[in-house]
Write a protein that holds these residues in place. Structure first.
Motif, PDB file in Angstrom:
ATOM      1  N   MET A 152       0.846  -1.191   0.000  1.00 52.37           N
ATOM      2  CA  MET A 152       0.000   0.000   0.000  1.00 52.37           C
ATOM      3  C   MET A 152       0.877   1.234   0.000  1.00 52.37           C
ATOM      4  SD  MET A 152      -3.177   0.804   2.540  1.00 52.37           S
ATOM      5  CE  MET A 152      -2.173   0.743   3.998  1.00 52.37           C
ATOM      6  N   MET A 153       0.577   2.187  -0.843  1.00 52.32           N
ATOM      7  CA  MET A 153       1.407   3.360  -1.020  1.00 52.32           C
ATOM      8  C   MET A 153       0.908   4.513  -0.163  1.00 52.32           C
ATOM      9  SD  MET A 153       1.995   5.482  -4.557  1.00 52.32           S
ATOM     10  CE  MET A 153       0.327   6.141  -4.518  1.00 52.32           C
ATOM     11  N   ARG A 154       1.787   5.089   0.633  1.00 55.03           N
ATOM     12  CA  ARG A 154       1.427   6.250   1.413  1.00 55.03           C
ATOM     13  C   ARG A 154       1.447   7.487   0.537  1.00 55.03           C
ATOM     14  NH1 ARG A 154      -1.674   6.268   5.067  1.00 55.03           N
ATOM     15  NH2 ARG A 154      -0.881   8.231   5.844  1.00 55.03           N
ATOM     16  N   SER A 155       0.525   8.421   0.780  1.00 59.91           N
ATOM     17  CA  SER A 155       0.507   9.656   0.028  1.00 59.91           C
ATOM     18  C   SER A 155       1.727  10.493   0.378  1.00 59.91           C
ATOM     19  CB  SER A 155      -0.772  10.451   0.358  1.00 59.91           C
ATOM     20  OG  SER A 155      -1.912   9.738  -0.035  1.00 59.91           O
ATOM     21  N   ILE A 156       2.116  11.347  -0.544  1.00 58.75           N
ATOM     22  CA  ILE A 156       3.226  12.248  -0.285  1.00 58.75           C
ATOM     23  C   ILE A 156       2.706  13.675  -0.338  1.00 58.75           C
ATOM     24  CG2 ILE A 156       4.974  10.661  -1.151  1.00 58.75           C
ATOM     25  CD1 ILE A 156       4.876  12.099  -3.809  1.00 58.75           C
ATOM     26  N   ASP A 157       3.555  14.639   0.035  1.00 58.21           N
ATOM     27  CA  ASP A 157       3.117  16.013   0.198  1.00 58.21           C
ATOM     28  C   ASP A 157       2.726  16.685  -1.116  1.00 58.21           C
ATOM     29  OD1 ASP A 157       5.538  16.586   2.838  1.00 58.21           O
ATOM     30  OD2 ASP A 157       3.486  15.833   2.931  1.00 58.21           O
ATOM     31  N   LEU A 158       3.432  16.370  -2.199  1.00 59.09           N
ATOM     32  CA  LEU A 158       3.203  17.062  -3.456  1.00 59.09           C
ATOM     33  C   LEU A 158       1.905  16.584  -4.091  1.00 59.09           C
ATOM     34  CD1 LEU A 158       4.321  19.071  -5.503  1.00 59.09           C
ATOM     35  CD2 LEU A 158       5.493  17.149  -6.619  1.00 59.09           C
ATOM     36  N   ASP A 166      -3.758  14.819   4.079  1.00 60.70           N
ATOM     37  CA  ASP A 166      -3.245  13.887   3.082  1.00 60.70           C
ATOM     38  C   ASP A 166      -2.729  12.595   3.701  1.00 60.70           C
ATOM     39  OD1 ASP A 166      -2.834  13.439   0.329  1.00 60.70           O
ATOM     40  OD2 ASP A 166      -0.698  13.790   0.553  1.00 60.70           O
ATOM     41  N   PHE A 167      -2.316  12.648   4.955  1.00 60.46           N
ATOM     42  CA  PHE A 167      -1.752  11.461   5.586  1.00 60.46           C
ATOM     43  C   PHE A 167      -2.821  10.478   6.062  1.00 60.46           C
ATOM     44  CE2 PHE A 167       1.743  14.468   5.798  1.00 60.46           C
ATOM     45  CZ  PHE A 167       2.785  13.685   5.335  1.00 60.46           C
ATOM     46  N   ARG A 168      -4.097  10.863   5.980  1.00 57.49           N
ATOM     47  CA  ARG A 168      -5.175   9.909   6.266  1.00 57.49           C
ATOM     48  C   ARG A 168      -5.429   9.001   5.077  1.00 57.49           C
ATOM     49  NH1 ARG A 168     -10.577  12.257   7.450  1.00 57.49           N
ATOM     50  NH2 ARG A 168     -10.968  10.119   8.138  1.00 57.49           N
ATOM     51  N   LEU A 169      -4.923   9.416   3.913  1.00 63.11           N
ATOM     52  CA  LEU A 169      -5.231   8.748   2.658  1.00 63.11           C
ATOM     53  C   LEU A 169      -4.078   7.857   2.201  1.00 63.11           C
ATOM     54  CD1 LEU A 169      -7.358   8.770   0.231  1.00 63.11           C
ATOM     55  CD2 LEU A 169      -5.801  10.426  -0.831  1.00 63.11           C
ATOM     56  N   PHE A 179      -7.649   3.765   0.629  1.00 64.69           N
ATOM     57  CA  PHE A 179      -7.789   3.554   2.057  1.00 64.69           C
ATOM     58  C   PHE A 179      -7.874   4.903   2.772  1.00 64.69           C
ATOM     59  CE2 PHE A 179      -5.475   0.107   0.173  1.00 64.69           C
ATOM     60  CZ  PHE A 179      -5.896  -1.041   0.814  1.00 64.69           C
ATOM     61  N   VAL A 180      -8.766   5.014   3.731  1.00 65.78           N
ATOM     62  CA  VAL A 180      -8.838   6.166   4.623  1.00 65.78           C
ATOM     63  C   VAL A 180      -8.647   5.645   6.037  1.00 65.78           C
ATOM     64  CG1 VAL A 180     -10.281   8.007   5.552  1.00 65.78           C
ATOM     65  CG2 VAL A 180     -10.329   7.513   3.098  1.00 65.78           C
ATOM     66  N   ASP A 181      -7.665   6.197   6.722  1.00 69.86           N
ATOM     67  CA  ASP A 181      -7.313   5.717   8.064  1.00 69.86           C
ATOM     68  C   ASP A 181      -7.080   4.208   8.048  1.00 69.86           C
ATOM     69  OD1 ASP A 181      -7.617   8.332   9.007  1.00 69.86           O
ATOM     70  OD2 ASP A 181      -9.743   8.026   9.426  1.00 69.86           O
ATOM     71  N   TYR A 182      -6.412   3.741   7.000  1.00 67.77           N
ATOM     72  CA  TYR A 182      -6.027   2.335   6.815  1.00 67.77           C
ATOM     73  C   TYR A 182      -7.211   1.398   6.577  1.00 67.77           C
ATOM     74  CZ  TYR A 182      -1.513   4.018   8.391  1.00 67.77           C
ATOM     75  OH  TYR A 182      -0.333   4.722   8.508  1.00 67.77           O
ATOM     76  N   LEU A 232     -15.991  10.218  -1.675  1.00 68.33           N
ATOM     77  CA  LEU A 232     -15.067  10.311  -0.545  1.00 68.33           C
ATOM     78  C   LEU A 232     -15.617  11.120   0.634  1.00 68.33           C
ATOM     79  CD1 LEU A 232     -11.764  10.950  -2.537  1.00 68.33           C
ATOM     80  CD2 LEU A 232     -12.309   8.894  -1.226  1.00 68.33           C
ATOM     81  N   GLU A 233     -16.569  12.000   0.384  1.00 67.07           N
ATOM     82  CA  GLU A 233     -16.985  12.931   1.429  1.00 67.07           C
ATOM     83  C   GLU A 233     -17.636  12.221   2.618  1.00 67.07           C
ATOM     84  OE1 GLU A 233     -19.571  15.711  -0.366  1.00 67.07           O
ATOM     85  OE2 GLU A 233     -21.137  14.260  -0.869  1.00 67.07           O
ATOM     86  N   ILE A 234     -18.141  11.022   2.421  1.00 64.02           N
ATOM     87  CA  ILE A 234     -18.759  10.305   3.559  1.00 64.02           C
ATOM     88  C   ILE A 234     -17.714   9.841   4.570  1.00 64.02           C
ATOM     89  CG2 ILE A 234     -20.726   9.550   2.186  1.00 64.02           C
ATOM     90  CD1 ILE A 234     -19.428   6.833   1.930  1.00 64.02           C
ATOM     91  N   TYR A 235     -16.432   9.908   4.199  1.00 60.24           N
ATOM     92  CA  TYR A 235     -15.384   9.471   5.114  1.00 60.24           C
ATOM     93  C   TYR A 235     -14.706  10.634   5.826  1.00 60.24           C
ATOM     94  CZ  TYR A 235     -16.209   5.362   2.316  1.00 60.24           C
ATOM     95  OH  TYR A 235     -16.819   4.313   1.674  1.00 60.24           O
ATOM     96  N   ILE A 236     -15.264  11.842   5.667  1.00 63.11           N
ATOM     97  CA  ILE A 236     -14.736  13.003   6.366  1.00 63.11           C
ATOM     98  C   ILE A 236     -15.085  12.931   7.842  1.00 63.11           C
ATOM     99  CG2 ILE A 236     -14.885  15.509   6.575  1.00 63.11           C
ATOM    100  CD1 ILE A 236     -15.378  15.634   3.581  1.00 63.11           C
TER     101      ILE A 236
END
Length: 242
Positions: free
Chosen positions: A1-7, A69-72, A119-122, A238-242
């Motif tokens: 699973m790939m973690r998101s990055i800042d850019l 971004d780090f939740r994704l 994935f959101v919050d894994y 995606l908005e339901i996972y906010i």
């Protein structure tokens, strides 16, 4: 699973990538010295491009929803083991076969995955199948894959993202305010009640076999309006996972 990055990629980045890759596929495929047929080069290039575009579009949608971004996390390498159903074993007519499967039940499973796992919050919350185009024979396979995944992930949102549509109806009109779909596609989907499939098309106009978009004379434009329409559809998922 790939973690998101800042850019975070921009809409302009996605459009430039599409123009560069689709606009150059035909030349690349014609001169490719690998042992692959012309059509295989085209399909591979379009498939890889669309998966990459989809991941970027998901990140744009998530970022514009104001989320960290780090939740994704986004990936596609994982497969899920779908176990054999007990009801199926119980209903087998042959006692010998039934007993044998029960004795070896841990070996009975099917590995399922789709092109992009979000994935959101894994937690696996959104599966996306990416196709250069889809017609109803492909749609049947897509629905089966999602139905299998839904056995393990009951709340999974399911999405098909296609460059062009060959499903009929108005799936080839991505800028319409409301997509009504097609008679044949809705009929197929009616047999997969657990799968609420969102179908998103990036390019306008029904796919024509005799007018492939990698040919300069049939090239289809991907512009800001079409990218924005896709981002809005992804925000809705995606908005339901906010």
């Amino acid at each position: 699973m790939m973690r998101s990055i800042d850019l975070i990629p921009t809409r302009e980045d996605i459009i430039k990538s599409y123009n560069l890759i689709v606009g150059g596929i035909d030349e690349q495929a014609s001169s490719d010295d690998q042992e692959r047929a012309y059509g295989g080069v085209i399909r591979a290039a379009k498939g890889k491009m669309l998966e990459s575009m989809t991941k970027h579009l998901v990140r744009i949608a998530w970022n514009e929803l104001g989320q960290d971004d780090f939740r994704l996390s986004i990936g596609n390498e994982k497969t899920y083991r779908i176990p054999i159903r007990d009801e199926y074993i119980q209903n087998l007519k042959s006692k010998e076969v039934r007993d044998y499967i029960y004795q070896n039940q841990e070996r009975y499973f099917y590995r399922a995955q789709v092109d992009v796992h979000v994935f959101v919050d894994y937690k696996f919350v959104l599966g996306i199948e990416c196709k250069a185009y889809a017609e109803n024979a492909m749609l049947k396979r897509i629905l089966v894959d999602f139905m299998l995944l839904k056995h393990m992930h009951k709340n999974l949102s399911c999405c098909l993202i296609q460059l062009e549509s060959q499903l009929g109806g108005d799936y080839s009109q991505p800028l319409s305010s409301k997509t009504l779909g097609s008679t044949s596609s809705h009929t197929l989907m009616s047999f997969f009640e657990t799968v609420d499939l969102e179908i998103v098309t990036l390019l306008e106009g029904e796919r024509r076999v005799d007018k492939p978009i990698h040919k300069p004379e049939h090239f289809k434009v991907l512009d800001d309006r079409l990218v924005e329409a896709t981002v809005l559809r992804l925000k809705g998922l995606l908005e339901i996972y906010i």
